[in-house]
Design an enzyme around this catalytic site. Sequence first.
Site, PDB file in Angstrom:
ATOM      1  N   GLU A  67       0.943  -1.166  -0.137  1.00  0.00           N
ATOM      2  CA  GLU A  67       0.047   0.077  -0.016  1.00  0.00           C
ATOM      3  C   GLU A  67       0.817   1.256  -0.014  1.00  0.00           C
ATOM      4  O   GLU A  67       0.416   2.229  -0.538  1.00  0.00           O
ATOM      5  CB  GLU A  67      -1.044  -0.093   1.161  1.00  0.00           C
ATOM      6  CG  GLU A  67      -1.826  -1.131   1.162  1.00  0.00           C
ATOM      7  CD  GLU A  67      -1.413  -2.320   1.556  1.00  0.00           C
ATOM      8  OE1 GLU A  67      -0.429  -2.759   2.007  1.00  0.00           O
ATOM      9  OE2 GLU A  67      -2.307  -3.742   1.457  1.00  0.00           O
TER      10      GLU A  67
ATOM     11  N   PHE B 125      -6.106  -0.828   5.569  1.00  0.00           N
ATOM     12  CA  PHE B 125      -4.776  -0.530   4.784  1.00  0.00           C
ATOM     13  C   PHE B 125      -4.489   0.390   4.351  1.00  0.00           C
ATOM     14  O   PHE B 125      -3.293   0.978   4.151  1.00  0.00           O
ATOM     15  CB  PHE B 125      -4.532  -1.770   3.868  1.00  0.00           C
ATOM     16  CG  PHE B 125      -5.112  -3.193   4.411  1.00  0.00           C
ATOM     17  CD1 PHE B 125      -4.611  -3.742   5.643  1.00  0.00           C
ATOM     18  CD2 PHE B 125      -6.160  -3.793   3.809  1.00  0.00           C
ATOM     19  CE1 PHE B 125      -4.904  -4.882   6.197  1.00  0.00           C
ATOM     20  CE2 PHE B 125      -6.467  -5.027   4.273  1.00  0.00           C
ATOM     21  CZ  PHE B 125      -5.964  -5.763   5.462  1.00  0.00           C
TER      22      PHE B 125
ATOM     23  N   ASP C 177     -14.545 -10.755   9.498  1.00  0.00           N
ATOM     24  CA  ASP C 177     -13.187 -10.890   9.684  1.00  0.00           C
ATOM     25  C   ASP C 177     -12.567 -10.357  11.150  1.00  0.00           C
ATOM     26  O   ASP C 177     -11.490 -10.713  11.774  1.00  0.00           O
ATOM     27  CB  ASP C 177     -12.412 -10.057   8.442  1.00  0.00           C
ATOM     28  CG  ASP C 177     -12.452 -10.749   7.452  1.00  0.00           C
ATOM     29  OD1 ASP C 177     -12.559 -11.877   7.266  1.00  0.00           O
ATOM     30  OD2 ASP C 177     -11.795 -10.099   6.352  1.00  0.00           O
TER      31      ASP C 177
ATOM     32  N   ARG D 244     -18.465  -2.640   2.826  1.00  0.00           N
ATOM     33  CA  ARG D 244     -18.683  -4.111   2.135  1.00  0.00           C
ATOM     34  C   ARG D 244     -19.928  -4.424   1.878  1.00  0.00           C
ATOM     35  O   ARG D 244     -20.365  -5.119   0.708  1.00  0.00           O
ATOM     36  CB  ARG D 244     -17.797  -5.121   3.247  1.00  0.00           C
ATOM     37  CG  ARG D 244     -18.246  -6.672   2.627  1.00  0.00           C
ATOM     38  CD  ARG D 244     -17.366  -7.474   3.657  1.00  0.00           C
ATOM     39  NE  ARG D 244     -17.527  -8.706   3.388  1.00  0.00           N
ATOM     40  CZ  ARG D 244     -18.306  -9.767   4.169  1.00  0.00           C
ATOM     41  NH1 ARG D 244     -18.399  -9.247   5.295  1.00  0.00           N
ATOM     42  NH2 ARG D 244     -18.325 -10.844   3.990  1.00  0.00           N
TER      43      ARG D 244
END
Lengths: 316, 303
Positions: free
Chosen positions: A59, A84, A118, A168
Amino acid sequence: MVQTAADKATREVLGPTLARLVREGLDIVCVDADLGYSTSAVKFGREFPERFFPIGVAEQNMIGVAAGLASCGKVAFCSSFAVFAPGHCFDQLRMAVAQPRTNVKLFASHAGVVTGEDGASAEALEDLALMLSLPSFKVLFPADAVECEQMIEAAARTDGPFYIRSLRPKTRILFDDAHRFELGKWPLMRDGKDVTLIACGELVKAALDAAETLAGEGVDARVLNASSLRPFDHGALLAAARETGAIVTAEDHFIHGGLGGLVSQALAAEQPTPVEFVGMEGYGTSGTWKQLLEHFDLTPEAIARAAGNAISRKSR
Amino acid sequence: MAQAPSVSSEELQEVARNVRRSIVRMTHAAKSGHPGGSLSSVEILTALYFRVMRHDPKKPSWPDRDRFVLSKGHATPLMYSVLAEAGYIDRDDLLTFRQLGTKLQGHTIMGKPPGVEMSAGALGMGLSFSLGAALAGRLDGRDYHVFCLLSDGDSQEGQTWEAAMAAGHHCAANLTAIIDRNHIQNDGYSDYQRFDDEGQSPDRPGGWVMEDNHTANIMNLEPLADKWRAFGWDTKRIKGHDFDALTTALQDAREDDEQPTVIICETTKGKGVSFMENNPDFHGKAPSDEELTQALQELGFEE
Ligand SMILES: Cc1ncc(C[n+]2csc(CCOP(=O)(O)OP(=O)(O)O)c2C)c(N)n1
Ligand SMILES: [Mg+2]
């Protein structure tokens, strides 16, 4: 406002919108750090392979390369998950983008606790704070996919650094195609005079539901969609404070450094008003996105409760 | 289990088969998670926990234990399944994976459950942490060893190479990096090079998106062994599903007292389940009901 269109994730519009804009003549490139499948950037890459640069899971490099592309006249998009980017590459954003004001657009997906299963490491709750700390960045958080597409277009057509935060899960479409996003304007989602619910992202829908509940209790709530966090709609905020005298903020992000912080700071300086906060205060955990919204009290009920508290604090 | 027990190859195969069963069941039950990169490292972790490492499930904080650090923190189905086989956690808890309130979070969290050495899920961070643990061991005169499992994606983050350079510089001989080189990551294929055809150059420079929206040649890592060697590491390249090769390489690495060692393990992502093998779709997707049945059958289980 429409209630009929199928639910859609805000992240789904990135690739298709960038491809359309190149077809319309914009000089867009896109740098990808192995999440283009998830952010939909690969759809742009399929159509314009020469404008799409995979650079691996890297990144910091992504932001640096984007800044270099931008310095040569390109409209440089990059995308990743919000943990990220900005999480992994803050200094690159600060030095290569924010300070020299290079024409880099960071589109982050999987923000907020609604990232879900997650768990904590993947749930960005500090990205708005990081991006709002960089003064030259425009910082946007769409309430639905329609608004998101228009933000991408606005970012592409406006010179300078942009951050767009997307999610998401598939969420409700709130706007029809006639809606026009304007930088620095908070769409009025519902008018009211007793309290103002200022929400962003998926919590705009929750605020509308809260307003519905409150109406049943005889409370007339205004709902603003704070989708443009920088520039910020001072006019709408001050009018809300003056006209309704009580404010609730709601966000899927840490209150500290996010919408709650931003609103309080502006009100403290210009129009002190009782404010109640709905948002995150600690890290998230694993669960489905709907369970997590309940678990962390990011619900219409919590917003309605906060509205009651804010109203009771109005000076009589 | 103060010393690594000597376990027969048949027993290791059996553990590996059980671990694979848990991986597909856990991801199926959670309807999410990462089966592909869990299945590719099964033999690596089985060899470590059942043959090579000095550890004791009853004393997960024992200061002299060998440490295993999972840098590719998304491979939790594997991590928790192996910890269950090794006796750190209850097998029955595995199916709570990723559910609200569970100890078994989607990505690793340090000490949760005991036996997990580091919080991860952001790639690229494991080797620095492992180097720190190795340097502390040397400073304290303890003879433990630190093993760190890296992925293709880990090998693309700058931090991994910063740690590699530092480990070489500090001659951290009590540190071993293991790379699960399955050549597949989130968007598609890292590169086209395999163990068998090392040195072959990709079809064209850079990466590109294929018909099925997967990306080809995301970031070519080769010549990978040369890179590590140049950073001062003892370098091995082995077949990563072969217990004998793994045991020899890991034990040699544990004994090496001059340099840090890297073991590049050529593996197959999704190994053991035909429709997951070399299939980028199963990087982060759970098997459906029918797929679970088929997977269990292929692994030789009734249900
Ligand atoms: C810093 C960082 N960037 C992006 C991601 C998102 N991500 C999760 S897994 C993955 C790639 C997985 O492939 P690989 O690293 O090869 O793991 P394996 O094949 O062993 O599962 C990516 C990019 C991440 N976890 N961390
Ligand atoms: Mg891989």
